[in-house]
Scaffold this motif. Structure first.
Motif, PDB file in Angstrom:
ATOM      1  N   ALA A 505      68.397  80.743  72.444  1.00 58.51           N
ATOM      2  CA  ALA A 505      68.828  79.545  73.165  1.00 58.51           C
ATOM      3  C   ALA A 505      67.762  78.462  73.134  1.00 58.51           C
ATOM      4  CB  ALA A 505      69.183  79.902  74.605  1.00 58.51           C
ATOM      5  N   ASP A 506      66.495  78.843  73.306  1.00 61.11           N
ATOM      6  CA  ASP A 506      65.415  77.857  73.275  1.00 61.11           C
ATOM      7  C   ASP A 506      65.394  77.111  71.942  1.00 61.11           C
ATOM      8  OD1 ASP A 506      64.515  78.237  75.806  1.00 61.11           O
ATOM      9  OD2 ASP A 506      62.680  79.294  75.273  1.00 61.11           O
ATOM     10  N   ALA A 514      68.116  74.494  77.447  1.00 55.91           N
ATOM     11  CA  ALA A 514      68.326  75.945  77.500  1.00 55.91           C
ATOM     12  C   ALA A 514      68.121  76.480  78.906  1.00 55.91           C
ATOM     13  CB  ALA A 514      67.385  76.645  76.519  1.00 55.91           C
ATOM     14  N   LYS A 629      76.988  79.007  75.390  1.00 55.48           N
ATOM     15  CA  LYS A 629      75.778  79.797  75.140  1.00 55.48           C
ATOM     16  C   LYS A 629      76.000  80.804  74.016  1.00 55.48           C
ATOM     17  CE  LYS A 629      73.094  81.433  78.271  1.00 55.48           C
ATOM     18  NZ  LYS A 629      71.804  80.903  77.781  1.00 55.48           N
ATOM     19  N   ASN A 632      75.760  78.898  70.804  1.00 54.99           N
ATOM     20  CA  ASN A 632      74.642  77.949  70.669  1.00 54.99           C
ATOM     21  C   ASN A 632      75.155  76.542  70.359  1.00 54.99           C
ATOM     22  OD1 ASN A 632      72.637  79.752  71.244  1.00 54.99           O
ATOM     23  ND2 ASN A 632      72.040  80.124  69.119  1.00 54.99           N
ATOM     24  N   ARG A 634      75.157  73.175  70.961  1.00 62.62           N
ATOM     25  CA  ARG A 634      74.365  72.134  71.621  1.00 62.62           C
ATOM     26  C   ARG A 634      75.193  70.888  71.916  1.00 62.62           C
ATOM     27  NH1 ARG A 634      68.120  70.547  70.746  1.00 62.62           N
ATOM     28  NH2 ARG A 634      68.067  68.775  72.178  1.00 62.62           N
TER      29      ARG A 634
END
Length: 673
Positions: A505-506, A514, A629, A632, A634
């Motif tokens: 996630a980071d 995140a 999540k 991912n 964004r």
């Protein structure tokens, strides 16, 4: 990440040197103020009565004067402070004792006179000093008091060694944040500025009405702290975090247990154990001494953790400490201790772990909840995986459900200017985390005092209508249930170590986004799993409804802080609160009517609730957030934040105005030994 924070404007506060977080040493005995024995025929001399300052005013003025003095309660309701009602506070330089043998000392008499003089003084002529007082007065101390006087000699020695480690953890954290470098610049004769620097963990003003004022600072000229975990040269622009995250070597530079240093024209990652070898070695020595002191036969698991943690502070390998820590439970130790670098919220880039220490006692009431919920962990994970769908698949989950802990004291990243962490799941990285063997806790003794509960009810009644207030409870259990389910959800679904297409996630979202998403997932899980628990008979429908409303009140407190810091960084809890309330409003579970009277009978404009819609609204938001999540995604995450954080679905200005009428809770600590 893995923390649930309460940021309420709550109830009643607490002499600083250049080492603002040093615990007090034992002060020499001071002669008490005792009435002399009367001669034959004389009237007895009555001790002075300290009744010219009310309790709230005394505590407020003590903060301004940077005195480690707190009037806890007017037990006999006589309007005067009595010796049994005052406490000396931790985390200050040595101070004379306020009481001795049941009477006030001359030191207290002198301090009281000083506070009387301060009460009569006018405002400072210097603008910065006026702003400092304004920032301080927006806080109101809430006492965390622990009675350890019944411990045996071995346990007392153990506690003393933990206090030694606590002092060094505070030093380490102050170095990380840049506070230590600025401490000598705080004017030595300015008690209020010294107090602000101590409480705020640095020179910046932190209270809602003053934090955005660039002139509000404990130091003339308002210098900006430079965090130690990145070179000063890269911190010159507002987007330095994004620039670091875009570097080809970002994966190496932004690991959590390293600092970034310059070597010529190169940036390199240096392990904490090398960059901070001196203080980390001192923490290790104190932990070793604590292990030797704790001879209690039943505390073998804690001794093992102390020894392992000491080794990890020397080596920088946190795996052994995590393994030993995970083996401690509510049944094999009466203490809770976590000492390590863990959370990243303090870091402007949300990548580097901050040093902290949590010291608490186990509250055995948690065992009943663990017995209720532990058999359902697998079903909770499968329920969430089914809701998300592909690409996420249910995985084995073996996490521990929350232990209730009664905080004794917090240090480093755990001790904040306002509010407190009320739930946490750790560790965030490593084998213990990835295998679901970490520990989760709910802090059960925070904000349960009468002042705090009364203040929270007033806040809720300023924003909820009369019908909604019928579902608001003054009891701690609805909030604890929210915390239990929040922390459990951190371990479910796409958690911290989850990867999609090779990215964490980071890496996919960037540190700040995140962190916000992970907390949004967890707090939405706190709502989603209420229906799960209710349908399985684990909680009553009444408790479920109270927990929903409690979560709304929790969200109000965070929204009142604003969506970003004065530096423009995301406030993860504020943003998740706005997203959650906005989504619930869209689904009709909450309704804002600017003409509806609030339950307090004074404000116009209030929220009403529709309990029948709670479950479906929570499920819809849970699916959306967890899917973002899991993939991912964004773009979807940024769109969600933009919709509710920047939109007008939530009356943020009204929420802030009503909450900012109240001072914010600032925890202070006292220990009877």
């Amino acid at each position: 990440m893995t923390r649930r924070v309460v940021a309420l404007a709550l109830a009643p506060l607490a002499v600083l040197s250049c080492s603002p977080t040093t615990p007090p040493a034992e002060a020499p005995p001071v002669a008490p103020v005792v009435a002399p024995a009367p001669e034959d025929g004389e009237e007895p001399v009555t001790p002075p009565k300290y009744s010219r300052l009310g309790r709230e005013e005394l505590n407020r003025l003590a903060v301004r004067a940077n005195l480690p003095l707190y009037w806890a309660e007017d037990e006999n309701h006589d309007g005067a402070v009595d010796p049994g009602e005052v406490h000396a506070l931790l985390f200050y330089p040595p101070a004379a004792r306020w009481t001795e043998r049941g009477a006030f000392t001359p030191a207290f008499a002198a301090a009281y006179q000083g506070l009387l003089h301060a009460a009569q003084a006018g405002a400072p002529s210097e603008p910065r000093e006026r702003l400092v007082l304004e920032d301080l007065d927006q806080g109101r101390a809430t006492l965390v008091r622990s009675d350890l006087s019944g411990l045996d000699a071995a346990e007392q020695a153990f506690v003393a060694r933990i206090l030694e480690a606590t002092a060094v953890i505070d030093e380490l954290y102050d170095v990380q944040t840049g506070a230590a470098a600025l401490a000598p610049s705080v004017p030595s004769g300015d008690a209020a500025s010294q107090s602000l620097f101590r409480r705020n963990r640095g020179p910046k003003c932190r209270a809602p009405k003053t934090e955005g004022n660039p002139e509000c600072s404990a130091i003339p000229g308002a210098p900006k702290p430079v965090v130690d975990v990145y070179p000063a040269s890269v911190q010159t622009g507002p987007d330095f975090c994004a620039a670091l995250e875009k570097r080809p070597d970002a994966k190496t530079l932004l690991t959590p247990f390293t600092v970034v240093r310059e070597e010529g024209e190169r940036l390199v990652a240096v392990p904490y154990s090398k960059a901070y070898a001196g203080p980390m070695g001192r923490v290790a020595s104190a932990l070793d001494a604590a292990a030797r002191a704790l001879t209690t036969p039943s505390e073998g698991a804690l001794r093992s953790y102390l020894a392992a943690a000491a080794g990890s502070f020397r080596s920088g390998d946190w795996g052994p400490a995590d393994e030993a820590w995970a083996k401690m439970t509510a049944t094999n130790s009466k203490w809770y201790l976590r000492v390590a670098p863990d959370e990243t919220y303090w870091d402007p880039c949300s990548h580097k772990a901050g040093f902290h220490l949590t010291f608490a006692r186990i509250n055995q009431a948690s065992l009943a909840w663990q017995e209720k919920l532990t058999p359902h962990r697998k079903d909770m994970e499968e329920s969430l995986a089914k809701l998300i769908g592909a690409p996420y698949r249910a995985r084995p989950v073996t996490f521990h459900l929350p232990d209730f802990i009664d905080i004794v004291w917090n240090a480093g990243d755990d001790r904040q200017a306002f509010g407190a962490t009320i739930g946490q799941s750790l560790p965030n990285w490593g084998k213990v985390a990835s295998e679901g063997r970490g520990r989760t806790v709910a802090m059960s003794n925070l904000f349960t005092d009468p002042d705090s509960r009364a203040m929270r009810r007033e806040q809720a009644a300023s924003l909820l209508d009369a019908e909604a207030m019928k579902l608001f409870s003054d009891e701690p259990m609805p909030g604890l249930l929210d915390t239990i389910l929040h922390e459990a959800t951190h371990n479910l679904g796409p958690a911290h170590e989850y990867r999609y297409r090779g990215k964490t996630a980071d890496q996919a979202f960037g540190g700040e986004l995140a962190s916000m998403l992970e907390e949004l997932k967890a707090q939405t899980g706190a709502l989603y799993f209420l229906e799960f628990a209710k349908t399985r008979g684990l909680i009553s429908p009444e408790l479920a409804a109270q927990a929903y409303v409690d979560s709304f009140v929790w969200a109000f407190g965070h929204i009142s802080r604003g969506m970003t810091t004065p530096d423009g960084h995301r406030r993860p809890y504020s943003q998740l609160a706005a997203i959650q309330l906005g989504a619930l409003i869209d689904e009709g579970a909450l309704t804002w009517d600017p003409k509806r009277p609030a339950a307090n009978g004074r404000d116009q404009g209030a929220f009403s609730v529709e309990p029948a819609r709670f479950s479906a609204a929570a499920e819809k938001l849970m699916k959306l957030v967890a899917t973002i999540k899991a993939k991912n995604d964004r773009a979807a995450a940024e769109a969600l934040a933009k919709q509710y954080v920047e939109g007008d679905a939530v009356p943020m200005a009204t929420i802030a105005e009503r909450y900012l009428r109240f001072p914010k809770a600032s925890l202070v600590y006292a220990v009877d030994r």
